[in-house]
Scaffold this motif. Structure first.
Motif, PDB file in Angstrom:
ATOM      1  N   GLY A 172       0.792  -1.217   0.000  1.00  0.00           N
ATOM      2  CA  GLY A 172       0.000   0.000   0.000  1.00  0.00           C
ATOM      3  C   GLY A 172       0.824   1.267   0.000  1.00  0.00           C
ATOM      4  O   GLY A 172       0.418   2.279  -0.550  1.00  0.00           O
ATOM      5  N   GLY A 173       2.005   1.208   0.622  1.00  0.00           N
ATOM      6  CA  GLY A 173       2.812   2.422   0.720  1.00  0.00           C
ATOM      7  C   GLY A 173       4.131   2.364  -0.012  1.00  0.00           C
ATOM      8  O   GLY A 173       4.836   3.375  -0.105  1.00  0.00           O
ATOM      9  N   HIS A 174       4.501   1.188  -0.550  1.00  0.00           N
ATOM     10  CA  HIS A 174       5.814   1.039  -1.178  1.00  0.00           C
ATOM     11  C   HIS A 174       5.730   0.182  -2.437  1.00  0.00           C
ATOM     12  O   HIS A 174       4.962  -0.778  -2.492  1.00  0.00           O
ATOM     13  CB  HIS A 174       6.808   0.391  -0.209  1.00  0.00           C
ATOM     14  N   THR A 175       6.516   0.557  -3.421  1.00  0.00           N
ATOM     15  CA  THR A 175       6.767  -0.286  -4.588  1.00  0.00           C
ATOM     16  C   THR A 175       8.257  -0.199  -4.849  1.00  0.00           C
ATOM     17  O   THR A 175       8.767   0.855  -5.222  1.00  0.00           O
ATOM     18  CB  THR A 175       5.972   0.189  -5.818  1.00  0.00           C
ATOM     19  N   GLU A 176       8.976  -1.318  -4.623  1.00  0.00           N
ATOM     20  CA  GLU A 176      10.429  -1.296  -4.660  1.00  0.00           C
ATOM     21  C   GLU A 176      10.974  -2.584  -5.261  1.00  0.00           C
ATOM     22  O   GLU A 176      10.366  -3.643  -5.137  1.00  0.00           O
ATOM     23  CB  GLU A 176      11.015  -1.154  -3.239  1.00  0.00           C
ATOM     24  N   LEU A 177      12.126  -2.462  -5.898  1.00  0.00           N
ATOM     25  CA  LEU A 177      12.942  -3.612  -6.257  1.00  0.00           C
ATOM     26  C   LEU A 177      14.143  -3.599  -5.321  1.00  0.00           C
ATOM     27  O   LEU A 177      14.879  -2.608  -5.263  1.00  0.00           O
ATOM     28  CB  LEU A 177      13.390  -3.527  -7.718  1.00  0.00           C
ATOM     29  N   ILE A 235      17.157  -1.011  -5.512  1.00  0.00           N
ATOM     30  CA  ILE A 235      17.590  -0.811  -6.896  1.00  0.00           C
ATOM     31  C   ILE A 235      16.672   0.193  -7.585  1.00  0.00           C
ATOM     32  O   ILE A 235      17.110   0.993  -8.399  1.00  0.00           O
ATOM     33  CB  ILE A 235      17.575  -2.155  -7.650  1.00  0.00           C
ATOM     34  N   GLY A 236      15.382   0.132  -7.276  1.00  0.00           N
ATOM     35  CA  GLY A 236      14.419   1.056  -7.861  1.00  0.00           C
ATOM     36  C   GLY A 236      13.197   1.162  -6.977  1.00  0.00           C
ATOM     37  O   GLY A 236      12.892   0.247  -6.207  1.00  0.00           O
ATOM     38  N   GLU A 237      12.493   2.287  -7.074  1.00  0.00           N
ATOM     39  CA  GLU A 237      11.288   2.481  -6.263  1.00  0.00           C
ATOM     40  C   GLU A 237      10.329   3.417  -6.978  1.00  0.00           C
ATOM     41  O   GLU A 237      10.679   4.044  -7.986  1.00  0.00           O
ATOM     42  CB  GLU A 237      11.649   3.045  -4.884  1.00  0.00           C
ATOM     43  N   GLU A 244      12.014   3.479 -19.721  1.00  0.00           N
ATOM     44  CA  GLU A 244      13.098   4.346 -19.265  1.00  0.00           C
ATOM     45  C   GLU A 244      14.262   3.526 -18.732  1.00  0.00           C
ATOM     46  O   GLU A 244      14.093   2.422 -18.218  1.00  0.00           O
ATOM     47  CB  GLU A 244      12.598   5.319 -18.187  1.00  0.00           C
ATOM     48  N   ASP A 245      15.458   4.090 -18.839  1.00  0.00           N
ATOM     49  CA  ASP A 245      16.675   3.380 -18.469  1.00  0.00           C
ATOM     50  C   ASP A 245      16.936   3.452 -16.967  1.00  0.00           C
ATOM     51  O   ASP A 245      17.920   4.021 -16.506  1.00  0.00           O
ATOM     52  CB  ASP A 245      17.862   3.961 -19.248  1.00  0.00           C
ATOM     53  N   ASN A 246      16.014   2.935 -16.199  1.00  0.00           N
ATOM     54  CA  ASN A 246      16.147   2.861 -14.743  1.00  0.00           C
ATOM     55  C   ASN A 246      15.177   1.795 -14.249  1.00  0.00           C
ATOM     56  O   ASN A 246      14.460   1.189 -15.042  1.00  0.00           O
ATOM     57  CB  ASN A 246      15.857   4.227 -14.079  1.00  0.00           C
ATOM     58  N   PHE A 247      15.166   1.582 -12.951  1.00  0.00           N
ATOM     59  CA  PHE A 247      14.289   0.567 -12.373  1.00  0.00           C
ATOM     60  C   PHE A 247      13.213   1.191 -11.477  1.00  0.00           C
ATOM     61  O   PHE A 247      12.641   0.510 -10.619  1.00  0.00           O
ATOM     62  CB  PHE A 247      15.116  -0.455 -11.591  1.00  0.00           C
ATOM     63  N   LEU A 277       5.281  -3.487 -13.754  1.00  0.00           N
ATOM     64  CA  LEU A 277       5.982  -4.259 -12.723  1.00  0.00           C
ATOM     65  C   LEU A 277       6.789  -5.395 -13.343  1.00  0.00           C
ATOM     66  O   LEU A 277       7.950  -5.625 -12.985  1.00  0.00           O
ATOM     67  CB  LEU A 277       4.986  -4.821 -11.711  1.00  0.00           C
ATOM     68  N   ALA A 278       6.193  -6.114 -14.275  1.00  0.00           N
ATOM     69  CA  ALA A 278       6.868  -7.247 -14.894  1.00  0.00           C
ATOM     70  C   ALA A 278       8.040  -6.791 -15.757  1.00  0.00           C
ATOM     71  O   ALA A 278       9.125  -7.386 -15.716  1.00  0.00           O
ATOM     72  CB  ALA A 278       5.877  -8.053 -15.737  1.00  0.00           C
ATOM     73  N   GLU A 279       7.837  -5.743 -16.544  1.00  0.00           N
ATOM     74  CA  GLU A 279       8.902  -5.243 -17.420  1.00  0.00           C
ATOM     75  C   GLU A 279      10.126  -4.819 -16.625  1.00  0.00           C
ATOM     76  O   GLU A 279      11.266  -5.182 -16.946  1.00  0.00           O
ATOM     77  CB  GLU A 279       8.371  -4.068 -18.245  1.00  0.00           C
ATOM     78  N   LYS A 280       9.909  -4.039 -15.578  1.00  0.00           N
ATOM     79  CA  LYS A 280      11.036  -3.563 -14.763  1.00  0.00           C
ATOM     80  C   LYS A 280      11.726  -4.723 -14.039  1.00  0.00           C
ATOM     81  O   LYS A 280      12.955  -4.759 -13.926  1.00  0.00           O
ATOM     82  CB  LYS A 280      10.538  -2.540 -13.740  1.00  0.00           C
ATOM     83  N   THR A 281      10.942  -5.668 -13.564  1.00  0.00           N
ATOM     84  CA  THR A 281      11.515  -6.802 -12.836  1.00  0.00           C
ATOM     85  C   THR A 281      12.359  -7.667 -13.754  1.00  0.00           C
ATOM     86  O   THR A 281      13.470  -8.092 -13.392  1.00  0.00           O
ATOM     87  CB  THR A 281      10.398  -7.639 -12.184  1.00  0.00           C
TER      88      THR A 281
END
Length: 344
Positions: free
Chosen positions: A141-146, A158-160, A207-210, A252-256
């Motif tokens: 609910g509060g975070h989306t991170e790799l 690595i990315g958020e 984009e060239d990041n995560f 989510l899948a693409e970045k992962t």
């Protein structure tokens, strides 16, 4: 003190669940008491911090008693006390931290501070052994991170998300659809009945990041619904849900997948409240077929939401690593993992 059992009494009160658990050796749940507040917050369409804090105060001692009773142990059997001290709502966190410090002081037990997000990752420990290095897709609910784990209890971002977290977007979209809080499960169910007919944007997908961004998707969804309302057009709500969810899952899948190509790991860990999403679970199952030697391990459905069992699992690793908190331990509502530096 228990011999060869490593019994951890764990506390979780970062948001709207009051939870106390007893965990043995980091991977066996002897008890996991969860007092949810969803009914109290539904009428507001989201969590009200002051209401959450008051509920924690009312429930915490009952949860402690129930956890010890269900585990059939006493305080003398415990090896340590683990507690979420951040991130989260400061008033809610303080209730759990205060209770944990009280128990630790009164019974001369080590106090182990735990990052709430580490708890979500270690919820997967109840699905199987963790093998390192590993990558965690943490969606809540509060975070989306790799998050990259080079070893046990070693976390590097690595990315958020740069704005709304994935779970926040689900709840905001749910309000537009007239769904009750929390809306994630309902949207997931609706999505399986509809089609991706609206083709909402996939922000930052190439984009060239995560990093992630869900604010534009949320705005596109709201604008689509409001425009239809203004011209009297009736939109298929299942198609809306399916289109929204497909956009989220694609990003989510693409970045992962890109992250897995750049950071060789033995496991991909899926954790957090949104990890219960069936569409996301199925998509990652499909994507991982292309990665020989990488195992997908998912937090059990019953442990994707906030609970103290996951804090006990993470707390066990922190305890073994010698991480301790003093009686001056305070809540840290903005607690974060460190960002990764150059790979060695």
């Amino acid at each position: 003190m228990a011999e060869d059992r490593n019994l951890i009494l764990a506390f979780e009160s970062s948001c709207d669940e009051t939870s106390v658990a007893v965990i043995e050796n980091g991977n066996r749940i002897l008890s996991n008491i969860v007092a949810t507040q969803i009914k109290s917050h539904k009428r507001f369409g989201g969590v009200v911090p002051e209401v959450a804090s008051r509920h924690h105060i009312e429930q915490i001692t009952y949860c402690i008693d129930d956890a010890l009773c269900e585990a059939n142990i006493g305080y003398d059997d415990l090896d340590a006390v683990a507690v979420t001290y951040g991130p989260g709502l400061v008033g809610s966190l303080l209730v759990g931290v205060t209770a944990a410090k009280t128990v630790a002081y009164a019974h001369d037990l080590p106090l182990v501070p735990v990052n709430h997000m580490a708890g979500h990752i270690y919820a997967a420990r109840f699905a199987g052994e963790l093998h390192f290095p590993a990558l965690a897709l943490l969606v809540s609910g509060g975070h989306t991170e790799l998050v990259y784990l080079s070893g046990p209890y070693d976390f590097k971002i690595i990315g958020e998300t740069r704005d709304d977290a994935c779970g926040e977007a689900y709840d905001k979209v749910g309000r537009v659809l007239g769904l009750t809080y929390p809306a994630g499960k309902q949207i997931d169910e609706m999505a399986h009945k509809g089609q991706d007919t609206f083709h909402f944007p996939r922000a930052m997908e190439k984009e060239d990041n995560f990093d992630f961004s869900f604010s534009g998707l949320k705005s596109a969804f709201i604008n689509t619904v409001h425009h239809a309302d203004q011209i009297g057009e009736k939109l298929d709500e299942n198609d809306l849900a399916a289109s929204f969810q497909q956009s989220v899952i694609d990003v989510l899948a693409e970045k992962t997948v890109r992250c897995l190509k750049e950071f060789p790991v033995r496991q991909l860990i899926l954790a957090g409240g949104v990890a219960a999403n069936q569409g996301l679970r199925k998509r990652l199952d499909e994507e991982l077929r292309a990665f020989d030697g990488v195992e997908l391990i998912k937090a059990p459905l019953r442990l994707c939401g906030d609970n103290a069992a996951m804090i006990g699992a993470a707390g066990y690793e922190a305890y073994r690593a010698g991480i301790r908190g003093g009686l001056d331990l305070n809540a840290d509502p903005s607690l974060e993992f460190e960002w990764i530096s150059e790979m060695s």
